[in-house]
Structure formats: structure tokens, C-alpha cells
Scaffold this active site. Structure first.
Site, PDB file in Angstrom:
ATOM      1  N   ASP A  98     116.408  43.256  68.340  1.00  0.00           N
ATOM      2  CA  ASP A  98     115.879  42.090  67.620  1.00  0.00           C
ATOM      3  C   ASP A  98     116.125  42.220  66.119  1.00  0.00           C
ATOM      4  O   ASP A  98     115.768  43.226  65.504  1.00  0.00           O
ATOM      5  CB  ASP A  98     114.378  41.944  67.907  1.00  0.00           C
ATOM      6  CG  ASP A  98     113.877  40.536  67.625  1.00  0.00           C
ATOM      7  OD1 ASP A  98     114.100  40.038  66.506  1.00  0.00           O
ATOM      8  OD2 ASP A  98     113.265  39.937  68.524  1.00  0.00           O
ATOM      9  N   SER A 149     112.975  34.043  66.992  1.00  0.00           N
ATOM     10  CA  SER A 149     113.178  34.859  68.189  1.00  0.00           C
ATOM     11  C   SER A 149     112.947  34.064  69.467  1.00  0.00           C
ATOM     12  O   SER A 149     113.536  34.369  70.505  1.00  0.00           O
ATOM     13  CB  SER A 149     112.254  36.074  68.175  1.00  0.00           C
ATOM     14  OG  SER A 149     112.711  36.999  67.236  1.00  0.00           O
TER      15      SER A 149
HETATM   16 ZN   LIG Z   1     113.792  38.067  66.716  1.00  0.00          ZN
END
Ligand SMILES: [Zn+2]
Ligand SMILES: *[C@@H]1O[C@H](CO)[C@@H](O)[C@H](O)[C@H]1NC(C)=O
Ligand SMILES: *[C@@H]1O[C@H](CO)[C@@H](O)[C@H](O)[C@H]1NC(C)=O
Length: 612
Positions: free
Chosen positions: A85, A136
């Protein structure tokens, strides 16, 4: 973290060449040679019968492992999707330089390769339907549903309707499914694979859907394995560590639904913590699927803090949980057709949000260690009866990381110094917490007339926050001990936000600081993440000032504390056809499409059921 050579796949080209060569030397034929010639002829015939592109992909893509050209009736298919991420291309180069510095490798022509370096295949366009810069939630929905959606969307399309995910479709096809994350299991990235919600903020709903109870929109369990933090969203509001608004005991519900639930932190419910090993034999029983390990109430601690905690935390690096997940899924007797596993290096992103370079590098290295392990696993699980693909990518870049930062108006030096970050002991949120705790105690001591000692606060910043036990600035290797300017940069914010306030105004800070007192205990890590905004006090400003000292030392730039819109690297290893399909620049939704194709899934059928 040295990189191993891939086994070279047998190539059709070489086989032809070998034959031509041997035929020029054909002289005396023994029976054995004759037999060999016949066998060669058969081999060539087989190769000509399978002129499929997979063979030539196998020979020209080093990322692939050998693909068997003949397919038996029953083949298990495994997908391991790894998400780093908030990890953009600059961060990958930074990780390589940091890892080289860790290894004492200063060669300008060093052959060092990160585990991801050898399996790079392409890039993806990360934008969402609502913005050139994705969050995200939309980023993960592009992977899970193969559809673009708006920022904040969890497994729903821009019209707000749920879209079938690769997890749901795989489960229906008889495959097992799992997620391993270091963030909360209910955080946006894992949530988009396992639930449907209009907003990423609905974490209690996401938890309820995850276990497969009545709130799951398909009314069935989609997941077989869940390992991660975020236990607070599974606990009823009657317990102190809960973050739910209602009294649903999702842990209890999960147990009733047949999950083997393990909790790694105190819950104050009938579930007692397992201690250091959530995979231990419990009541004489080995861990079984469906298996859920709630490692912490909030996000798990940052890797840099886990590594340097005064007392060891009962938590392991990501690769430990990833390895156990692979073992549980692949060796389960329920595994008849293969599995889909999503493994996330969740907090690479959070460190970048904090513009905290050492934290970012340590999370990235933990991720690469996991990639190394999974690559080996992929090779072991590629055979006539098992096809496996590892895909690694990020949802987006975070921080606008640049390796080179102009610190003065003069012509910039062409240099940056990742090695100056090697001795950093803690993340900047932890250092902020420690500093606030110290200052608050000083203020309390001074209450009743005397002023808190500015000198003592400055000394604490110099030695404990920027020095040896903090950012690790001590010797020439780090560019020398903290300078007066650096100490002053942090002190100025502390003075404005804490020292200049009346004692009563600091009650809120006191409450926050009490949460974070126990440096090194398990409770500590969660408490730090609970250190939310304190009204009227900009604690974030202190954290920024500390991060900035580290970034300037390394001459690393950050353009934002949010995400950016740049293209993201795509990495793949395993099934050569799939590796080849991921080459070049593509839309992020292509990741989901390719998983769907590899497993032969019908996402639309799931979407129809979801919207019945
Ligand atoms: Zn993210
Ligand atoms: C546990 O429960 C007791 C009483 O039921 C309560 O006093 C205590 O604060 C709770 N602790 C936590 C950590 O929830
Ligand atoms: C806990 O949740 C119940 C509903 O599930 C609600 O009635 C109650 O007010 C909540 N308690 C607290 C302290 O939030």
C-alpha cells in the site's frame, strides 16, 4: 536478502538447436543411440504439437516459472495478490539503497537486487472514477471487482451498487480465500475484497460482513482465513477496546459460525489472548479453516517499533503470518481447487503519510522479505497439477517521495543519504508520543508557579528524540549529532503547542499521553494509533517537525502527506501466460480482470446475485 536465480525454463528453441547439432555428427549408431534419436523425435513432435504462445513466453520471460505444456484433468490454481500500500517507484529505489546501506554494500556497480526487482513486468494507471488521485478504497475495488469506482468505495460501483469480487467468485468456484494484513482487517484495502459498503468509514459493518453473518450481502461466508489487526471493530461496545457503536459481539458470532478465532490482545470478553503465538494448538486442536487471528485492536505496530521495542512484542513480521497463511490454505483438506490469498504490506502507506522515511523503509523491507518467501513458494507449487501466480503491486503512491531535496538556494548537490536513517529506532508517531509524555510531566511538575524547564525539554529532544534512542543521529555516519537548528525546529512546535498553554488546557493532552505511556507494551502500540486529534493542540505538527529532521538529513523530499497520481509498478511471478498479460502499461482494473481470467471466474454472476 540476496536474490536467487530462477530455474531457466526449457525452451523450444534450444530443443531444436540441440537436435540439429546432433544430426550433423550422426555416424555409428548403437541401439542405445537409436533409441535416443527416436526419443528426441518424439520430444520434437510433442513440442510441435504445442506451438502455443505459452512455450515461447516461458523462454523469453525471466519472471515466469516453467509452464507444463500438457494439462491433466484436475489442476489446482492459486493466486497470491500482494499489495504494497502506498509504494511508488521512488520508494522502491529508496528501499534498494537503504537495504544496500544496511548490508554495507557501497559499490556503485553493485549487482544487488531486491526480490521485486527481478519480477518487474509493467505499470498501472492508478486513478479512480472520481479523481486523478485514488484512495485505497477505490484502488482496491479496481483490483477486487475489476471496476473503477469513486474514492471511498468499498466493493461498490459509482452508482452505489455492490460489484462481485474475485474473492466471492473464487469461493463459489470452490477455491479457498484469505487475507493477511498489518493494518486493521476492516481498513479500505482488505475491506474491498471481503465486503461491500458505500463508505470505507463503515468498519463495523465491514467486520460483520467479513465473518459471513446475516449482514453479509450474499448471506454466505466469502472468507476462509483472516489475519490482521483491527480487532476493535469485532468487539461489542461494552468492552473498553471496542470501536463499534453497537453491542454486536462479532468475535462471538464468528465462533458460532464455525471460525477458529484467535485474539492476540486483551478483549475483556470470553476470548482470552493467545499470547505470543496465535497459531498455537488450542484445546488440543491445530488451527483450522475458517481461521481468524485478530492480532491487535487497531493497526499492528510499525515494523521499526516492533524491531526496537524495549520488551519484545508478541507480534511477528509480515512474512511469518504470510507463511502460516500459505500453509493453512494449501495444506487444508478443504483445498481441492486452489486458493486466492491477498497479502498486504499495509503500513508502507502510513509511514509515507507521516513523511517518516526510516519507518517507510523498514515496512518496505518487511514486505520484500515476504515477497522473497512467496516467490520460493510459487516455484514449489508449480507442477503438472498446480498453477500459481504471484502478482505484486500498490494501489497508489503515497507521500510524493523524491530521492533528492534542495536544502539551500545554492545549486543543489547531487546526492541523498539513505544511510543516515539506518540507526533510527522508532517511528515518528512513537517519538511524538514519548516527547509529549515527557513535556506533559515537566508541565505538571512546574504547575503552581515555576516554569517548565525549556532547557530540559531541549535536552530531551536532542538526546532522546533526535539522538541515539530516537532518530539515531549520533555520529558522522548520520551526518553528525543533532544540530542546534534541528533541536530548535522541534522545540519551537513543542513550545507553541504545549509549553505556552495553561495547565488546564493540557488536560486533553494529558488524557492522550496517558494512553501512550506504556512504551514497549502491547497496549502501547494500539494506544498510539488511538492518539487522535486533541482539540486546539496540533500534535501532528510535532510529528511533522520530527519527520522533517529525518527527511532533511537523508535529503529525501515529500510533496504531500496524502497520495499522488503517478503510475505504479506491477510485478508478477509464476504462470507465464499471466505474467505476459501483465506486461506494459495498463489500467489498474486489469489486475482484477487477469485474476478473473486465470481462475476462470464469473464476477457478473456474483454482481447479479448481490443486486437481487
Ligand atoms: Zn492505500
Ligand atoms: C473489563 O470489564 C470490567 C468490568 O466488567 C471493567 O471494569 C473493565 O474496565 C474492563 N476492561 C476492559 C479492558 O475492557
Ligand atoms: C451500545 O450499543 C447499544 C445498541 O447495540 C446501544 O443501545 C447502547 O447505547 C450502546 N452503548 C454505548 C455505551 O455506546
Amino acid at each position: 536478502m540476496s536474490e536467487e536465480k530462477l530455474p531457466q525454463p526449457v525452451s523450444a528453441g534450444n530443443a531444436h538447436h540441440g537436435h540439429a547439432h546432433s544430426s550433423t555428427r550422426r555416424r555409428r549408431f548403437t541401439k542405445r543411440q537409436m533409441l535416443l534419436e527416436v526419443l528426441k523425435g518424439v520430444l520434437i513432435a510433442i513440442l510441435l504439437l504445442f506451438p502455443s504462445s505459452t512455450i515461447s513466453y516461458a523462454s523469453d520471460l525471466s519472471n515466469g516459472v516453467w509452464h507444463w505444456p500438457w494439462t491433466p484433468k484436475h489442476v489446482k490454481t492459486n493466486v497470491i495478490l500482494m499489495i504494497s500500500d502506498g509504494y511508488g517507484p521512488a520508494s522502491v529505489a529508496f528501499t534498494r539503497h537503504f537495504a544496500q546501506a544496511l548490508n554495507g554494500d557501497n559499490d556503485y556497480d553493485s549487482p544487488f537486487q531486491l526480490p521485486l526487482d527481478t519480477i518487474l513486468v509493467g505499470t498501472h494507471r492508478s486513478r479512480s472514477s472520481s479523481s486523478l488521485i485514488t484512495d485505497s478504497a477505490a484502488g482496491a475495488t479496481a483490483f477486487s471487482c475489476a471496476k473503477k469506482s469513486y474514492n471511498g468505495a468499498i466493493g461498490v460501483t459509482p452508482d452505489g451498487k455492490p460489484c462481485g469480487t474475485v474473492f466471492e467468485a473464487a469461493k463459489r468456484k470452490g477455491l479457498l480465500t484469505g487475507v493477511v494484513v498489518t493494518s486493521r482487517l476492516t481498513d479500505a484495502t482488505p475491506a474491498a475484497f471481503i465486503s461491500h459498503a458505500a463508505s470505507r468509514a463503515e468498519e463495523a459493518l465491514i467486520a460483520s460482513q467479513l465473518v459471513g453473518g446475516p449482514k453479509n450481502p450474499l448471506g454466505e461466508r466469502t472468507l476462509d482465513l483472516a489475519i490482521g489487526g483491527g480487532g476493535c471493530a469485532f468487539l461489542p461496545n461494552t468492552t473498553a477496546s471496542s470501536c463499534r457503536q453497537d453491542d454486536e459481539d462479532t468475535v462471538q458470532l464468528a465462533a458460532q459460525l464455525g471460525w477458529d478465532v484467535r485474539v492476540g490482545f486483551p478483549t475483556n470478553t470470553s476470548f482470552s489472548p493467545e499470547g505470543a503465538d496465535v497459531f498455537s494448538t488450542k484445546h488440543g486442536r491445530e488451527p483450522t479453516l475458517p481461521f481468524m487471528a485478530l492480532l491487535s485492536a487497531g493497526n499492528t505496530p510499525y515494523e521499526i517499533d516492533r524491531l526496537n521495542a524495549p520488551q519484545p512484542l508478541p507480534l511477528k513480521p509480515l512474512k511469518h503470518y504470510a507463511s502460516k497463511a500459505l500453509e493453512l490454505l494449501s495444506e487444508s483438506e478443504q483445498n481441492t481447487d486452489g486458493f486466492v490469498l491477498m497479502i498486504e504490506g499495509s503500513q508502507i502507506d502510513l509511514c509515507a503519510h507521516n513523511n517518516d522515511p526510516a519507518c517507510h523503509a523498514r515496512e518496505a523491507i518487511a514486505y520484500h522479505d515476504t515477497i522473497h518467501l512467496v516467490k520460493q513458494w510459487v516455484r514449489k507449487h508449480t507442477s503438472r497439477t498446480e498453477r500459481t501466480i504471484l502478482i505484486s503491486t500498490s494501489d497508489h503512491e503515497t507521500g510524493g517521495v523524491t530521492l533528492g531535496r534542495q536544502l539551500t538556494p545554492d545549486y543543489p548537490n547531487y546526492a541523498y543519504y539513505p544511510q543516515r536513517l539506518l540507526n533510527a529506532k522508532h517511528s515518528t508517531p512513537i517519538l511524538t508520543a514519548v516527547l509529549i509524555d515527557f513535556v506533559r510531566t515537566e508541565v505538571a511538575k512546574a504547575h503552581g508557579g515555576a516554569h517548565a524547564s525549556e532547557k530540559r525539554v531541549r535536552d530531551f529532544i536532542r538526546h532522546s528524540i533526535l539522538g541515539a534512542s530516537g532518530l539515531g543521529l549520533e555520529s558522522d555516519t548520520q551526518g553528525g549529532p543533532p544540530t542546534d537548528d534541528e533541536v530548535e525546529a522541534v522545540f519551537a512546535v513543542v513550545k507553541e503547542e504545549i509549553l505556552s498553554r495553561r495547565h488546564e488546557e493540557l488536560d486533553e493532552v494529558a488524557a492522550a499521553a496517558d494512553l501512550i505511556r506504556l512504551v514497549g507494551s502491547t497496549a502501547h502500540a494500539d494506544a498510539l494509533h488511538a492518539l487522535g486529534p486533541v482539540p486546539g493542540v496540533n500534535l501532528d505538527g510535532i510529528r511533522r517537525a520530527i519527520s522533517d529532521v529525518a527527511a532533511r538529513r537523508a535529503e529525501i523530499g515529500f510533496s504531500t502527506s496524502g497520495h499522488t497520481g503517478i503510475d505504479i509498478n506491477v510485478y508478477a511471478h509464476g504462470d507465464p501466460t499471466t505474467v505476459h498479460k501483465l506486461a506494459g502499461n495498463q489500467d489498474n482494473t486489469n489486475i482484477g480482470t487477469i485474476i478473473q481470467e486465470f481462475l476462470g471466474l464469473d464476477l457478473d454472476a456474483v454482481t447479479r446475485d448481490l443486486n437481487k
